[in-house]
Design a protein around this motif. Structure first.
Motif, PDB file in Angstrom:
ATOM      1  N   LYS A   1     -22.027  -1.774 -19.248  1.00  0.00           N
ATOM      2  CA  LYS A   1     -20.693  -1.085 -19.682  1.00  0.00           C
ATOM      3  C   LYS A   1     -20.739  -0.282 -20.739  1.00  0.00           C
ATOM      4  CE  LYS A   1     -17.169  -3.506 -20.867  1.00  0.00           C
ATOM      5  NZ  LYS A   1     -15.994  -4.549 -20.881  1.00  0.00           N
ATOM      6  N   LEU A   2     -21.553  -0.477 -21.814  1.00  0.00           N
ATOM      7  CA  LEU A   2     -21.495   0.161 -23.021  1.00  0.00           C
ATOM      8  C   LEU A   2     -22.514   1.365 -22.780  1.00  0.00           C
ATOM      9  CD1 LEU A   2     -21.115   0.644 -26.216  1.00  0.00           C
ATOM     10  CD2 LEU A   2     -22.922  -0.846 -26.412  1.00  0.00           C
ATOM     11  N   GLU A   3     -23.608   1.092 -22.141  1.00  0.00           N
ATOM     12  CA  GLU A   3     -24.871   2.106 -21.973  1.00  0.00           C
ATOM     13  C   GLU A   3     -24.308   3.092 -20.778  1.00  0.00           C
ATOM     14  OE1 GLU A   3     -27.787   2.747 -23.033  1.00  0.00           O
ATOM     15  OE2 GLU A   3     -27.392   1.349 -24.753  1.00  0.00           O
ATOM     16  N   LEU A   4     -23.361   2.735 -19.826  1.00  0.00           N
ATOM     17  CA  LEU A   4     -23.009   3.587 -18.756  1.00  0.00           C
ATOM     18  C   LEU A   4     -21.700   4.130 -18.900  1.00  0.00           C
ATOM     19  CD1 LEU A   4     -24.301   1.671 -15.803  1.00  0.00           C
ATOM     20  CD2 LEU A   4     -25.411   3.529 -16.830  1.00  0.00           C
ATOM     21  N   SER A   5     -21.012   3.868 -20.000  1.00  0.00           N
ATOM     22  CA  SER A   5     -19.794   4.492 -20.566  1.00  0.00           C
ATOM     23  C   SER A   5     -19.706   6.018 -20.189  1.00  0.00           C
ATOM     24  CB  SER A   5     -19.324   4.155 -21.816  1.00  0.00           C
ATOM     25  OG  SER A   5     -20.247   4.641 -22.839  1.00  0.00           O
ATOM     26  N   PRO A   6     -18.494   6.665 -20.019  1.00  0.00           N
ATOM     27  CA  PRO A   6     -18.469   8.229 -19.937  1.00  0.00           C
ATOM     28  C   PRO A   6     -19.047   8.864 -21.162  1.00  0.00           C
ATOM     29  CG  PRO A   6     -16.539   7.205 -19.241  1.00  0.00           C
ATOM     30  CD  PRO A   6     -17.297   5.954 -19.882  1.00  0.00           C
ATOM     31  N   ALA A   7     -19.820  10.007 -20.853  1.00  0.00           N
ATOM     32  CA  ALA A   7     -20.285  10.445 -22.118  1.00  0.00           C
ATOM     33  C   ALA A   7     -19.550  11.989 -21.949  1.00  0.00           C
ATOM     34  CB  ALA A   7     -21.944  10.651 -21.742  1.00  0.00           C
ATOM     35  N   PHE A   8     -19.218  12.544 -21.038  1.00  0.00           N
ATOM     36  CA  PHE A   8     -18.569  13.748 -21.111  1.00  0.00           C
ATOM     37  C   PHE A   8     -17.244  14.032 -20.153  1.00  0.00           C
ATOM     38  CE2 PHE A   8     -21.857  13.345 -18.054  1.00  0.00           C
ATOM     39  CZ  PHE A   8     -21.221  13.630 -16.640  1.00  0.00           C
ATOM     40  N   PRO A   9     -16.493  15.161 -20.052  1.00  0.00           N
ATOM     41  CA  PRO A   9     -14.994  14.833 -19.755  1.00  0.00           C
ATOM     42  C   PRO A   9     -14.833  14.545 -18.362  1.00  0.00           C
ATOM     43  CG  PRO A   9     -15.328  16.925 -21.139  1.00  0.00           C
ATOM     44  CD  PRO A   9     -16.663  16.306 -21.189  1.00  0.00           C
ATOM     45  N   ASP A  10     -16.064  15.016 -17.309  1.00  0.00           N
ATOM     46  CA  ASP A  10     -15.865  14.827 -16.030  1.00  0.00           C
ATOM     47  C   ASP A  10     -16.602  13.516 -15.626  1.00  0.00           C
ATOM     48  OD1 ASP A  10     -14.502  17.003 -15.503  1.00  0.00           O
ATOM     49  OD2 ASP A  10     -16.421  18.060 -14.966  1.00  0.00           O
ATOM     50  N   ASP A  11     -16.969  12.506 -16.603  1.00  0.00           N
ATOM     51  CA  ASP A  11     -17.571  11.429 -16.328  1.00  0.00           C
ATOM     52  C   ASP A  11     -16.745  10.135 -16.226  1.00  0.00           C
ATOM     53  OD1 ASP A  11     -19.596   9.669 -15.677  1.00  0.00           O
ATOM     54  OD2 ASP A  11     -20.697   9.644 -17.780  1.00  0.00           O
TER      55      ASP A  11
ATOM     56  N   PHE B   1     -12.314   3.474 -17.409  1.00  0.00           N
ATOM     57  CA  PHE B   1     -12.966   4.005 -18.631  1.00  0.00           C
ATOM     58  C   PHE B   1     -13.214   5.490 -18.373  1.00  0.00           C
ATOM     59  CE2 PHE B   1     -14.367  -0.330 -18.962  1.00  0.00           C
ATOM     60  CZ  PHE B   1     -13.801  -0.763 -20.211  1.00  0.00           C
ATOM     61  N   VAL B   2     -12.544   6.069 -19.157  1.00  0.00           N
ATOM     62  CA  VAL B   2     -12.477   7.788 -19.178  1.00  0.00           C
ATOM     63  C   VAL B   2     -13.406   8.262 -20.527  1.00  0.00           C
ATOM     64  CG1 VAL B   2     -10.963   8.020 -17.539  1.00  0.00           C
ATOM     65  CG2 VAL B   2     -10.294   7.856 -19.858  1.00  0.00           C
ATOM     66  N   PHE B   3     -13.634   9.393 -20.660  1.00  0.00           N
ATOM     67  CA  PHE B   3     -14.251  10.070 -21.917  1.00  0.00           C
ATOM     68  C   PHE B   3     -13.196  10.271 -22.728  1.00  0.00           C
ATOM     69  CE2 PHE B   3     -15.249  13.891 -24.109  1.00  0.00           C
ATOM     70  CZ  PHE B   3     -16.435  13.464 -24.906  1.00  0.00           C
ATOM     71  N   LYS B   4     -13.423   9.842 -24.026  1.00  0.00           N
ATOM     72  CA  LYS B   4     -12.658  10.236 -25.078  1.00  0.00           C
ATOM     73  C   LYS B   4     -13.519  10.553 -26.504  1.00  0.00           C
ATOM     74  CE  LYS B   4      -9.340   6.554 -24.154  1.00  0.00           C
ATOM     75  NZ  LYS B   4      -8.695   5.008 -24.805  1.00  0.00           N
TER      76      LYS B   4
END
Length: 808
Positions: free
Chosen positions: A764-774, A796-799
């Motif tokens: 969950k930590l490694e695959l968390s969103p990394a950009f706005p559309d993720d 989870f969305v990108f922040k």
């Protein structure tokens, strides 16, 4: 580019999932977590069932798996998967029953096959994947051959090779090419066939000659002067079909039936002997019945009127004895029914009072239990268990929870005080369980009594209706006793009436006897003259005249039956001659056709051999081109992708799995699974012999991903069921990086299920969103032995990280 996105999943009573769960799937990465048996595999298998209508991993284990898809405690269920392509949504659904699954909407055959082989990796398939491809063989239907055809676009070459393969062996050609074997055997068969046909033709000619001779004999016996030959069969048939004999035989049959009717009429008229005292007996019977009617007729009429007034729609016979029996039967039936209804009504009145009393007692008992339950704490058992566990940590007077010295509070030791509290709480918890069970039983009793009281109130009559019913029972009983007391009187009247009717009928029959016999004698004489015989002579008895006429008609019947038999035999001979002539013509035509077939068969074999030679030449060229393409793609493209993925996940493993295709030209696809050393040198053994258990699973996982990436992206989904089984921390870290690359750079929608909680939190930590559309979705599954399954989603969305920017 295909941008289909899995949007949501609704599952109801599917395998280990009890009840209904809704799982959103509209994210780039979906992580599923649950303990063993919580339903992770069932959730992913439901996606496969909705999209393809089947569950491939279960089908390999049990052909009858469809009957086990519905949850055991349910009678129906369904799986509904929703996908999105831009603003367009599409649903895929399967319905579940005890008999199996019924697919309502699914992918087409090609996309369903791509999903099963390239998008979804079940947990049970991970350990079998290498073995499946290692044992794939060289058949066109093997998974490896199908993958190669899809990867390289070799469908046309495969079709050419498969279609031309039987041409290599003439035995296969005989089996697959229609007419080849028949053409080879045609020349030797035709000689025997022509000889048999000529022999059969000679037999047919002899049969025609024999039938013509027999037909001439029949015509002579019938007196027909007509020439009999094969050309005059129509004229002979018309002469034999003359219906003069048939009409004569029909007339004779009617005459025989008429004579039989006259004989039965005479026998009936003279069959009974009558005495001289019939009139006196008839007068005596009439007088006896008149006396009974004058004495008891009024009682019979009164009884009839009273019964018909008391019973609705009753119809009583006029005969006194039948009137008695019918009236008693109807009255007793009505009396029993009315008595039963009255008894049931009184029973209902009594039971309603008793049931209301029982319900009042049960309600008071339930209220008492509720009051006692309210005084007991519902958490007594849990608190007692916690305190019992806590006693093992008490070594002195210091409380292990608050660190306070208990000797300051009281003189009783701390351990004894805690033990006393545990005993008190345990007794309260046990009492609470007993009261709960007792209240449930009392509540069931109250509900049962309520239903019983409602049923009695709905069916019992009121007091006035019951009183009317009692009065009717009394009237019926009195009338039954009165009618039963007149039984002998009514039976005497029935016997007297029957005797009167029989005596009157006997007198009437006796009067008509003499008239019937005279008329029958005249009728028999007229019939004899109508058939050309003499009428009955004076003094000739009926039996003698009948015997004379029967003999005359029998002689005429024998002659006509013989002539009709000869005409039928003649018709059969004509049909036999015509059938034989038709068979003779067919034989002549077949002889001509078979000789022409001999020549055509020889020419066809020559042309077919030329085509076979050309086909073998084409097949050789196709095999050469196909083998070169396959060797190049396997040794370069697929092995390159597989090696790159495997090295990423297992950087410390010296042996790398690969497919090896023979360098020499071959007409068959014969890949082998081997291992290669990173430093070069000769190839090692199979992956199963060279790799550890963890790296063997890594090899299977990377092979599946390599096969997924090596073909065009028909479906952008990668669904993995608990792929991290024997991986260490290094493998897991590299695997997480690979999933991140597939999701964020290669546009795959990744869905992965794991059972280890720490691994779930790490991914969950490694695959968390990394950009706005993720985006990232987590689904946590849980269930209990007596409750429905639960799916808890979290998105989870990108922040953007603002704290670091502020610090900078």
């Amino acid at each position: 580019m295909n941008d289909i996105l899995l949007k949501s999943l609704d599952v109801t009573n599917f395998r280990s999932i009890r009840g209904h769960i809704h799982a959103p799937l509209d994210a780039k990465v979906v992580l599923v977590h649950g303990e063993n048996g919580a339903g992770k595999t069932s959730l992913l298998s439901s996606i496969e069932l909705a999209l393809t209508g089947r569950v491939q991993s279960l089908e390999r284990a049990d052909q009858g798996y469809a009957r086990q898809l519905l949850h055991r405690s349910s009678v129906e269920g369904n799986v509904l998967l929703r996908t999105a392509l831009g603003a367009t949504e599409r649903d895929y659904e399967s319905l579940l029953t005890d008999a199996g699954a019924n697919s309502v909407a699914a992918l087409d055959a090609e996309q369903a096959k791509f999903f099963r082989e390239r998008s979804f990796l079940p947990q049970s398939l991970l350990g079998q994947l290498l073995q499946i491809y290692q044992d794939a063989g060289s058949e066109a239907s093997s998974p490896l051959s199908q993958f190669v055809g899809k990867l390289l676009g070799l469908d046309r070459l495969d079709a050419l090779e498969a279609g031309l393969k039987p041409l290599a062996d003439v035995r296969n050609v005989r089996k697959t090419v229609d007419g080849w074997l028949a053409a080879e055997n045609e020349k030797s068969r035709l000689d025997r066939l022509l000889s048999d046909q000529r022999t059969a033709r000679n037999g047919v000619v002899q049969q025609i000659a024999t039938a013509l001779n027999e037909l001439r004999t029949l015509c002579t016996e019938l007196g027909l002067t007509i020439e009999v030959s094969e050309e005059t069969l129509d004229a002979v048939g018309a002469a034999l079909n003359d219906d003069s004999d048939t009409k004569s035989f029909d007339t004779l049959t009617d005459q025989q039936r008429r004579l039989g009717a006259i004989q039965r009429e005479i026998s009936a008229a003279g069959s009974t002997n009558y005495g001289s005292g019939e009139n006196a007996a008839a007068n005596e019977a009439s007088e006896a019945y008149a006396r009974w009617e004058a004495e008891h007729g009024g009682k019979a009429s009164d009884i009839r009127a009273r019964v018909e007034a008391l019973l609705v729609d009753v119809s009583l016979p006029s005969d006194p004895e039948q009137l008695l029996d019918a009236a008693l039967a109807r009255l007793r039936t009505e009396h029993k029914q009315a008595s039963d209804r009255a008894d049931q009504a009184r029973t209902d009145f009594e039971r309603e009072v008793a049931a209301q009393s029982e319900r009042d007692v049960a309600q008071r008992q339930r209220d008492t239990i509720d009051q006692e339950v309210g005084r007991l704490s519902s958490t007594a058992g849990s608190l007692g268990s916690v305190l019992a566990e806590l006693t093992s940590f008490i070594t002195d007077e210091t409380c292990p929870v608050c660190d306070r010295d208990f000797s300051e509070v009281g003189k009783v030791p701390l351990s004894e005080h805690v033990h006393h509290k545990v005993r008190t709480l345990s007794a309260s918890a046990e009492r609470l369980l007993v009261l709960g069970r007792t209240r449930g039983e009392v509540q069931v009793t109250i509900e049962r009594l309520d239903r019983e009281i409602e049923a009695i109130a709905a069916r019992k009559p009121d007091a006035e209706a019951l009183a009317a019913l009692d009065r009717r029972v009394a009237l019926l009983g009195a009338l039954i006793s009165e009618v039963d007391g007149l039984g002998e009187v009514f039976r005497d009247g029935g016997r007297l009436r029957a005797a009167d009717v029989a005596a009157r009928r006997l007198v009437s029959t006796a009067q008509s006897r003499n008239v019937a016999l005279s008329a029958a004698r005249e009728t028999l004489s007229d019939f004899a003259r109508s058939i050309g015989a003499e009428g009955l002579a004076e003094g000739e008895t009926f039996s003698a005249g009948m015997a004379r006429l029967e003999a005359l008609l029998s002689a005429q019947s024998t002659v006509l039956e013989n002539r009709l038999s000869l005409r039928r035999r003649g018709g059969d001979h004509i049909a036999s001659i015509r059938s034989a002539a038709a068979r003779r013509k067919v034989s002549d035509d077949r002889i001509t056709e078979d000789f022409a077939s001999f020549q055509r068969a020889e020419e066809a074999l020559e042309r077919a051999q030329k085509l076979r030679d050309q086909g073998n030449a084409i097949r050789g060229a196709v095999d050469t081109v196909r083998s070169a393409i396959i060797r190049r793609e396997f040794n370069d493209r697929l092995n390159h992708v597989w090696r790159d993925l495997f090295v990423r996940l297992a950087p410390g493993e010296p042996f790398v799995p690969a497919f090896r295709i023979p360098d020499a030209s071959t007409q068959k696809l014969q890949p082998k699974l081997i291992t290669e050393h990173r430093d070069g040198g000769s190839a090692g053994g199979t992956p199963g012999a060279m790799l550890s258990s963890g790296n063997l699973n890594t090899a299977a996982l990377t092979l599946f991903i390599a096969l997924h990436l090596a073909v065009p992206k028909d479906l952008p989904w990668l669904i993995l069921d608990d792929p991290v089984q024997s991986m260490d921390d290094v493998h897991i870290a590299h695997f997480a990086a690979l999933l991140r690359t597939l999701s964020k750079e290669h546009g795959r929608q990744v869905m992965i299920a794991v059972h280890d909680r720490q691994l779930f939190e790490y991914l969950k930590l490694e695959l968390s969103p990394a950009f706005p559309d993720d985006s990232l979705l987590t689904l946590e599954l849980s269930r209990g032995p007596r409750r429905d399954s639960i799916c808890v989603p979290r998105r989870f969305v990108f922040k953007e990280e603002t704290a670091l920017l502020a610090a900078a």
